[in-house]
Design an enzyme around this catalytic site. Structure first.
Site, short mmCIF file in Angstrom:
data_model
loop_
_atom_site.label_atom_id
_atom_site.label_comp_id
_atom_site.label_asym_id
_atom_site.label_seq_id
_atom_site.Cartn_x
_atom_site.Cartn_y
_atom_site.Cartn_z
CD GLU A 44 -8.79 0.36 -5.91
OE1 GLU A 44 -7.32 0.77 -6.15
OE2 GLU A 44 -9.25 -0.44 -6.65
CE LYS A 110 -3.95 -0.44 -6.81
NZ LYS A 110 -5.01 -0.08 -7.47
CB CYS A 144 -7.31 -2.95 -6.46
SG CYS A 144 -8.44 -3.17 -7.90
#
Length: 258
Positions: A44, A110, A144
Protein backbone atom coordinates in the site's frame (compact mmCIF):
# COMPACT_ATOMS: atom_id res chain seq x y z
CA UNK A 1 -0.03 -21.21 -19.25
CA UNK A 2 -3.47 -19.72 -18.77
CA UNK A 3 -4.27 -21.98 -15.80
CA UNK A 4 -1.19 -20.90 -13.79
CA UNK A 5 -0.27 -17.51 -12.36
CA UNK A 6 3.29 -16.86 -11.16
CA UNK A 7 3.25 -14.09 -8.56
CA UNK A 8 6.01 -12.14 -6.81
CA UNK A 9 5.34 -10.27 -3.55
CA UNK A 10 7.74 -7.42 -2.78
CA UNK A 11 8.15 -6.93 0.99
CA UNK A 12 10.44 -3.99 1.75
CA UNK A 13 10.76 -0.80 3.82
CA UNK A 14 9.46 2.39 2.19
CA UNK A 15 11.05 5.83 2.05
CA UNK A 16 8.84 8.52 3.60
CA UNK A 17 7.08 10.74 1.03
CA UNK A 18 9.75 10.23 -1.64
CA UNK A 19 8.20 8.69 -4.77
CA UNK A 20 11.37 8.82 -6.87
CA UNK A 21 13.43 7.04 -4.20
CA UNK A 22 10.79 4.35 -3.74
CA UNK A 23 10.42 3.76 -7.48
CA UNK A 24 14.19 3.37 -7.63
CA UNK A 25 14.33 0.79 -4.84
CA UNK A 26 11.32 -1.13 -6.14
CA UNK A 27 12.60 -1.14 -9.71
CA UNK A 28 15.78 -2.86 -8.51
CA UNK A 29 13.66 -5.54 -6.84
CA UNK A 30 11.42 -5.97 -9.89
CA UNK A 31 14.30 -6.20 -12.36
CA UNK A 32 15.81 -8.95 -10.22
CA UNK A 33 12.76 -11.19 -9.98
CA UNK A 34 12.53 -14.65 -11.48
CA UNK A 35 11.82 -15.13 -15.14
CA UNK A 36 8.27 -16.05 -16.10
CA UNK A 37 6.76 -13.96 -13.30
CA UNK A 38 3.29 -12.83 -14.35
CA UNK A 39 2.31 -10.45 -11.57
CA UNK A 40 4.32 -8.29 -9.14
CA UNK A 41 2.47 -7.09 -6.04
CA UNK A 42 3.73 -4.05 -4.12
CA UNK A 43 2.56 -2.71 -0.73
CA UNK A 44 0.00 0.00 0.00
CA UNK A 45 1.16 3.56 -0.80
CA UNK A 46 4.38 2.09 -2.16
CA UNK A 47 5.77 5.44 -3.34
CA UNK A 48 5.23 7.41 -0.11
CA UNK A 49 4.52 5.09 2.84
CA UNK A 50 1.26 5.61 4.76
CA UNK A 51 1.18 9.40 4.77
CA UNK A 52 -1.68 11.53 6.01
CA UNK A 53 -0.18 14.62 4.37
CA UNK A 54 -0.69 13.89 0.65
CA UNK A 55 -0.43 17.60 -0.09
CA UNK A 56 3.32 17.11 0.38
CA UNK A 57 3.34 14.96 -2.77
CA UNK A 58 3.38 16.71 -6.14
CA UNK A 59 0.19 16.12 -8.12
CA UNK A 60 2.27 14.88 -11.06
CA UNK A 61 3.66 11.98 -9.03
CA UNK A 62 0.52 9.86 -9.40
CA UNK A 63 0.55 9.83 -13.21
CA UNK A 64 4.35 9.52 -13.17
CA UNK A 65 4.13 6.33 -11.11
CA UNK A 66 1.48 4.85 -13.39
CA UNK A 67 3.71 5.61 -16.39
CA UNK A 68 6.59 3.91 -14.56
CA UNK A 69 4.42 0.84 -13.98
CA UNK A 70 3.43 0.78 -17.65
CA UNK A 71 6.99 1.16 -18.91
CA UNK A 72 8.51 -1.40 -16.55
CA UNK A 73 5.68 -3.90 -16.92
CA UNK A 74 5.74 -3.62 -20.69
CA UNK A 75 9.50 -4.07 -20.85
CA UNK A 76 9.47 -7.12 -18.55
CA UNK A 77 6.13 -8.49 -19.80
CA UNK A 78 4.43 -8.62 -16.42
CA UNK A 79 1.61 -6.95 -14.52
CA UNK A 80 2.29 -4.70 -11.53
CA UNK A 81 -0.15 -3.72 -8.79
CA UNK A 82 -0.08 -1.74 -5.55
CA UNK A 83 -1.63 1.45 -4.20
CA UNK A 84 -0.40 5.03 -4.42
CA UNK A 85 -1.37 8.52 -3.32
CA UNK A 86 -3.34 9.97 -6.24
CA UNK A 87 -4.74 13.48 -6.57
CA UNK A 88 -7.76 14.06 -8.78
CA UNK A 89 -8.84 17.67 -8.78
CA UNK A 90 -8.94 18.79 -5.16
CA UNK A 91 -9.43 15.26 -3.82
CA UNK A 92 -6.88 12.69 -2.72
CA UNK A 93 -7.31 8.94 -3.08
CA UNK A 94 -5.53 5.87 -1.79
CA UNK A 95 -5.71 4.38 -5.26
CA UNK A 96 -4.74 0.85 -6.18
CA UNK A 97 -3.52 0.52 -9.75
CA UNK A 98 -3.40 -2.79 -11.60
CA UNK A 99 -1.32 -2.31 -14.74
CA UNK A 100 -1.14 -5.14 -17.28
CA UNK A 101 1.81 -5.76 -19.63
CA UNK A 102 -0.01 -4.11 -22.55
CA UNK A 103 -0.24 -0.89 -20.53
CA UNK A 104 -3.93 -1.14 -19.57
CA UNK A 105 -4.63 0.52 -16.21
CA UNK A 106 -7.35 -0.72 -13.83
CA UNK A 107 -7.98 1.25 -10.64
CA UNK A 108 -9.67 0.74 -7.27
CA UNK A 109 -10.03 3.44 -4.60
CA UNK A 110 -9.77 2.10 -1.05
CA UNK A 111 -13.29 1.89 0.34
CA UNK A 112 -12.52 1.54 4.05
CA UNK A 113 -10.33 4.50 4.91
CA UNK A 114 -8.56 3.96 8.23
CA UNK A 115 -10.38 6.17 10.74
CA UNK A 116 -7.93 5.37 13.56
CA UNK A 117 -5.25 7.29 11.64
CA UNK A 118 -7.64 9.94 10.27
CA UNK A 119 -7.42 8.60 6.71
CA UNK A 120 -11.14 9.28 6.31
CA UNK A 121 -10.48 13.00 6.87
CA UNK A 122 -7.83 13.17 4.16
CA UNK A 123 -8.71 10.65 1.43
CA UNK A 124 -11.95 10.12 -0.45
CA UNK A 125 -13.38 6.61 -0.02
CA UNK A 126 -14.06 4.44 -3.04
CA UNK A 127 -17.48 3.01 -3.83
CA UNK A 128 -16.88 0.19 -6.32
CA UNK A 129 -14.90 -3.02 -6.26
CA UNK A 130 -12.60 -3.99 -9.09
CA UNK A 131 -12.40 -7.40 -10.75
CA UNK A 132 -9.52 -7.84 -13.19
CA UNK A 133 -9.34 -10.77 -15.61
CA UNK A 134 -5.70 -11.69 -16.14
CA UNK A 135 -4.00 -14.89 -17.31
CA UNK A 136 -7.18 -16.92 -16.82
CA UNK A 137 -7.74 -15.67 -13.25
CA UNK A 138 -10.41 -13.30 -11.97
CA UNK A 139 -8.64 -11.07 -9.45
CA UNK A 140 -10.15 -8.83 -6.74
CA UNK A 141 -7.54 -6.39 -5.37
CA UNK A 142 -8.29 -4.53 -2.13
CA UNK A 143 -6.35 -2.30 0.28
CA UNK A 144 -5.27 -2.83 3.90
CA UNK A 145 -8.19 -1.88 6.21
CA UNK A 146 -10.62 -3.48 3.73
CA UNK A 147 -9.37 -6.79 5.17
CA UNK A 148 -11.41 -6.23 8.36
CA UNK A 149 -14.69 -6.08 6.44
CA UNK A 150 -15.75 -9.52 5.18
CA UNK A 151 -18.95 -8.31 3.50
CA UNK A 152 -16.98 -6.02 1.17
CA UNK A 153 -14.57 -8.86 0.44
CA UNK A 154 -17.28 -11.48 -0.13
CA UNK A 155 -16.89 -13.58 -3.26
CA UNK A 156 -20.12 -12.64 -5.00
CA UNK A 157 -18.49 -12.34 -8.44
CA UNK A 158 -16.67 -15.67 -8.63
CA UNK A 159 -13.15 -14.31 -8.37
CA UNK A 160 -10.21 -16.70 -8.03
CA UNK A 161 -7.71 -14.49 -6.24
CA UNK A 162 -8.17 -11.92 -3.49
CA UNK A 163 -5.28 -9.49 -2.95
CA UNK A 164 -4.67 -7.10 -0.06
CA UNK A 165 -1.85 -4.55 -0.23
CA UNK A 166 -1.06 -2.96 3.11
CA UNK A 167 0.87 -0.90 5.60
CA UNK A 168 -0.33 -3.04 8.52
CA UNK A 169 1.42 -2.16 11.81
CA UNK A 170 3.29 -4.75 13.88
CA UNK A 171 1.16 -4.48 17.08
CA UNK A 172 -1.88 -5.80 15.19
CA UNK A 173 -0.15 -8.23 12.84
CA UNK A 174 -1.80 -11.23 14.51
CA UNK A 175 -5.13 -9.96 13.18
CA UNK A 176 -3.58 -9.64 9.71
CA UNK A 177 -2.51 -13.30 9.79
CA UNK A 178 -5.88 -14.54 11.00
CA UNK A 179 -7.99 -12.45 8.64
CA UNK A 180 -6.01 -13.30 5.51
CA UNK A 181 -6.58 -16.99 6.18
CA UNK A 182 -10.22 -16.37 6.98
CA UNK A 183 -10.78 -14.47 3.74
CA UNK A 184 -9.23 -17.35 1.77
CA UNK A 185 -11.35 -20.01 3.46
CA UNK A 186 -14.70 -18.22 3.48
CA UNK A 187 -14.37 -17.14 -0.14
CA UNK A 188 -12.90 -20.43 -1.45
CA UNK A 189 -10.19 -18.39 -3.14
CA UNK A 190 -6.48 -17.86 -3.20
CA UNK A 191 -5.66 -14.94 -0.89
CA UNK A 192 -2.50 -12.83 -0.98
CA UNK A 193 -1.45 -10.17 1.52
CA UNK A 194 1.53 -7.89 0.83
CA UNK A 195 2.74 -5.78 3.73
CA UNK A 196 5.77 -3.53 4.18
CA UNK A 197 8.47 -3.85 6.85
CA UNK A 198 10.55 -1.32 8.81
CA UNK A 199 9.63 1.84 10.72
CA UNK A 200 7.92 4.83 9.15
CA UNK A 201 8.34 8.57 9.75
CA UNK A 202 5.69 8.53 12.49
CA UNK A 203 7.40 5.74 14.44
CA UNK A 204 5.02 2.93 13.47
CA UNK A 205 6.68 -0.43 12.98
CA UNK A 206 5.74 -2.95 10.31
CA UNK A 207 6.54 -6.64 10.56
CA UNK A 208 5.78 -7.89 7.08
CA UNK A 209 4.00 -11.26 7.31
CA UNK A 210 3.29 -11.08 3.60
CA UNK A 211 1.75 -14.39 2.61
CA UNK A 212 -0.07 -16.49 0.05
CA UNK A 213 -2.87 -18.86 1.16
CA UNK A 214 -4.87 -21.37 -0.82
CA UNK A 215 -8.65 -21.83 -0.69
CA UNK A 216 -8.36 -24.16 2.32
CA UNK A 217 -6.19 -21.72 4.27
CA UNK A 218 -2.92 -23.61 3.78
CA UNK A 219 0.22 -21.48 3.56
CA UNK A 220 1.94 -21.39 0.17
CA UNK A 221 4.41 -18.60 0.98
CA UNK A 222 5.21 -16.45 4.03
CA UNK A 223 7.99 -14.16 5.27
CA UNK A 224 8.86 -11.57 7.90
CA UNK A 225 12.07 -10.43 6.17
CA UNK A 226 12.91 -7.95 3.42
CA UNK A 227 12.46 -10.20 0.42
CA UNK A 228 10.54 -11.15 -2.67
CA UNK A 229 8.17 -14.08 -2.09
CA UNK A 230 7.18 -16.30 -4.98
CA UNK A 231 4.17 -18.53 -5.54
CA UNK A 232 2.50 -20.30 -8.42
CA UNK A 233 -1.29 -20.32 -8.31
CA UNK A 234 -3.04 -23.12 -10.16
CA UNK A 235 -6.55 -22.61 -11.46
CA UNK A 236 -7.08 -26.33 -11.98
CA UNK A 237 -6.36 -27.06 -8.31
CA UNK A 238 -8.70 -24.27 -7.22
CA UNK A 239 -11.49 -25.57 -9.46
CA UNK A 240 -10.95 -29.07 -8.08
CA UNK A 241 -11.36 -27.87 -4.48
CA UNK A 242 -14.45 -25.86 -5.39
CA UNK A 243 -15.87 -28.86 -7.22
CA UNK A 244 -15.52 -31.09 -4.17
CA UNK A 245 -16.51 -28.48 -1.59
CA UNK A 246 -19.38 -26.51 -3.08
CA UNK A 247 -19.56 -24.00 -0.22
CA UNK A 248 -19.89 -20.98 -2.52
CA UNK A 249 -23.20 -22.35 -3.77
CA UNK A 250 -24.61 -21.83 -0.28
CA UNK A 251 -23.49 -18.22 0.13
CA UNK A 252 -25.99 -15.56 1.08
CA UNK A 253 -27.35 -13.16 -1.51
CA UNK A 254 -27.20 -9.49 -0.54
CA UNK A 255 -26.65 -5.98 -1.88
CA UNK A 256 -24.44 -3.24 -0.50
CA UNK A 257 -25.53 0.33 0.09
CA UNK A 258 -23.23 3.09 -1.24
Amino acid sequence: MADKLNVALVQTPLVWEDPAANRNVLENFIRGIRENTDLVILPEMFTTAFTMTPQHIAKEEGPATINWMQDLGGELNLAITGSIVFQDGDNFYNRLCFVTPDGSVHTYDKRHTFTLAGEDKVYQAGRERLIVSFKGFRICPLVCYDLRFPVWSRNTENYDLLIYVANWPAPRVAAWDILLKARAVENMSYCIGVNRIGTDHTGHEYAGHSAVYDALGSTIAYSEEETVLYATLEKEKLDEVRGKLKFLQDRDAFTLQP
